[in-house]
Design an enzyme around this catalytic site. Sequence first.
Site, short mmCIF file in Angstrom:
data_model
loop_
_atom_site.label_atom_id
_atom_site.label_comp_id
_atom_site.label_asym_id
_atom_site.label_seq_id
_atom_site.Cartn_x
_atom_site.Cartn_y
_atom_site.Cartn_z
CG ASP A 217 0.78 -2.26 6.07
OD1 ASP A 217 -0.13 -2.38 6.91
OD2 ASP A 217 0.63 -1.64 4.99
CG HIS B 130 -1.89 0.99 1.42
ND1 HIS B 130 -1.62 2.29 1.77
CD2 HIS B 130 -3.23 0.92 1.27
CE1 HIS B 130 -2.75 2.97 1.82
NE2 HIS B 130 -3.75 2.17 1.52
CD GLN C 116 -6.74 -4.66 4.32
OE1 GLN C 116 -7.69 -5.39 4.59
NE2 GLN C 116 -6.91 -3.40 3.97
CE LYS D 253 -7.00 -0.32 6.40
NZ LYS D 253 -7.70 0.17 5.21
CB CYS E 18 -3.50 3.38 -1.59
SG CYS E 18 -4.69 4.66 -1.27
N1 PMP Z 1 -1.68 -0.54 4.70
C1 PMP Z 1 -2.66 -1.29 4.18
C2 PMP Z 1 -2.36 -2.67 3.67
C3 PMP Z 1 -3.95 -0.77 4.11
O1 PMP Z 1 -4.94 -1.50 3.58
C4 PMP Z 1 -4.20 0.55 4.60
C5 PMP Z 1 -5.59 1.16 4.55
N2 PMP Z 1 -6.16 1.19 3.28
C6 PMP Z 1 -3.15 1.27 5.14
C7 PMP Z 1 -1.90 0.69 5.17
C8 PMP Z 1 -3.34 2.65 5.69
O2 PMP Z 1 -3.95 2.61 6.94
P1 PMP Z 1 -4.74 3.88 7.55
O3 PMP Z 1 -5.96 4.02 6.72
O4 PMP Z 1 -5.06 3.48 8.94
O5 PMP Z 1 -3.84 5.03 7.52
#
Ligand code: PMP
Length: 406
Positions: free
Chosen positions: A200, A123, A203, A226, A364
């Site tokens: 990270d 991401h 998910q 999430k 993203c």
């Molecule tokens: N990493 C991953 C794999 C994600 O799916 C997301 C959220 N879309 C993020 C980072 C970013 O997290 P946050 O929305 O809490 O900033």
Amino acid sequence: MSVAFDVEAVRAEFPILQREVNGKPLVYLDSAASAQKPRAVIEAMTRAMEHSYANVHRGLHTLANETTDAYEAARRKTAAFIGAAETEVVFTKGGTEAINLVASGLGAGLHPGDEIVLSEMEHHANIVPWHFLRERKGVVLKFVPVTDDGQLDLEAFQRLLGPKTRVVALSHMSNVLGTINPAMELTRMAHEAGAVVLLDGCQAVVHKPVDVKALDVDFYAFSGHKLYGPTGIGILYGKAERLAALPPYQGGGEMIGTVTVDEITYADPPHRFEAGTPPILEAIGLGAAIDWLSGLDRTAISAHEHRLYERVREGLNGANWLKVIGDAPGKGAILSFTVEGAHAHDVAQILDRYGIAVRAGTHCAEPLMRRFGVTSSARASFALYNTEAEADAFVDALTKTQAFFA
Ligand code: PMP
């Protein structure tokens, strides 16, 4: 047949799932972007605001003390949830900020030519902070390639590791492919090369129990929103010695030891990294989400989500207009796809007419989109509150949607 998981009882805890969208019952398949909130979370936050709220840490009065206790209790719950010590849990404003905090702190000790290994499935939250270090410090970014079915190429990863590798930052589970990466093995390989490891977990932590000590990661980042908790709160786990070695991220109140006009000293972790008024109500909400989730059978949840995913795959079996992106063995319940002749945005908008919420775009993850030769995809992500009837409604609506473009 035994009922392993009472989805209707779970659904009843989510008031928003009662609503309709465009005259149809809401089918929410966008939980990988942000999950809906159970009553336990809503009520915990409301109760705090109605009954016991003040700023934390600095008060001597009853409400300040009660709120501080609730805030620190949330830290304890979070620590227990991932197998960490309380002092190893830092509250941030989101998963993104947690990763930025680590990149910025580690970056202070990096030099031109030092290498950071990421992957093509990251991401942007786990790419851009490291690009900052490329721009500002001259570090070199290397990307582990992704195989056609959506796995990390472990042999290529091994080849990318070398004497200059300082940091390895990888997703535990892809937000697009659903791939669950072999976190323990990746961490071991990276440590053998002498690198610091950040995972990270935004998910992964939602779908599987995570034990940071068993994984042996140095840092683990995830978000509250999430995990059925509120927005505005993220979690950074760091091994005690790693956090102790990390310089502060932001300056302000609560993160200092002493301040004079000539010098400053810093508080110990985790407070060193929590400058200013922290996300108090959000932490309380997160604590409630963790309590609530911990009361459920997480293995049964994961099996339930997987059944829904399989049901959709079976329902769409033979659809020659559908291209699925990501088919790794053991993957989580995320379906990224393109429909022949249709832009993903149009697919999402038409599905919305049927009351079905899916995400569409680059998610993203532009390097990953490029890897799979698409500019965007649609994504249906399944959560514990989704039902088999919803899976069927999605298959039906997607088939009708496709007909618009045939
Ligand atoms: N990493 C991953 C794999 C994600 O799916 C997301 C959220 N879309 C993020 C980072 C970013 O997290 P946050 O929305 O809490 O900033």
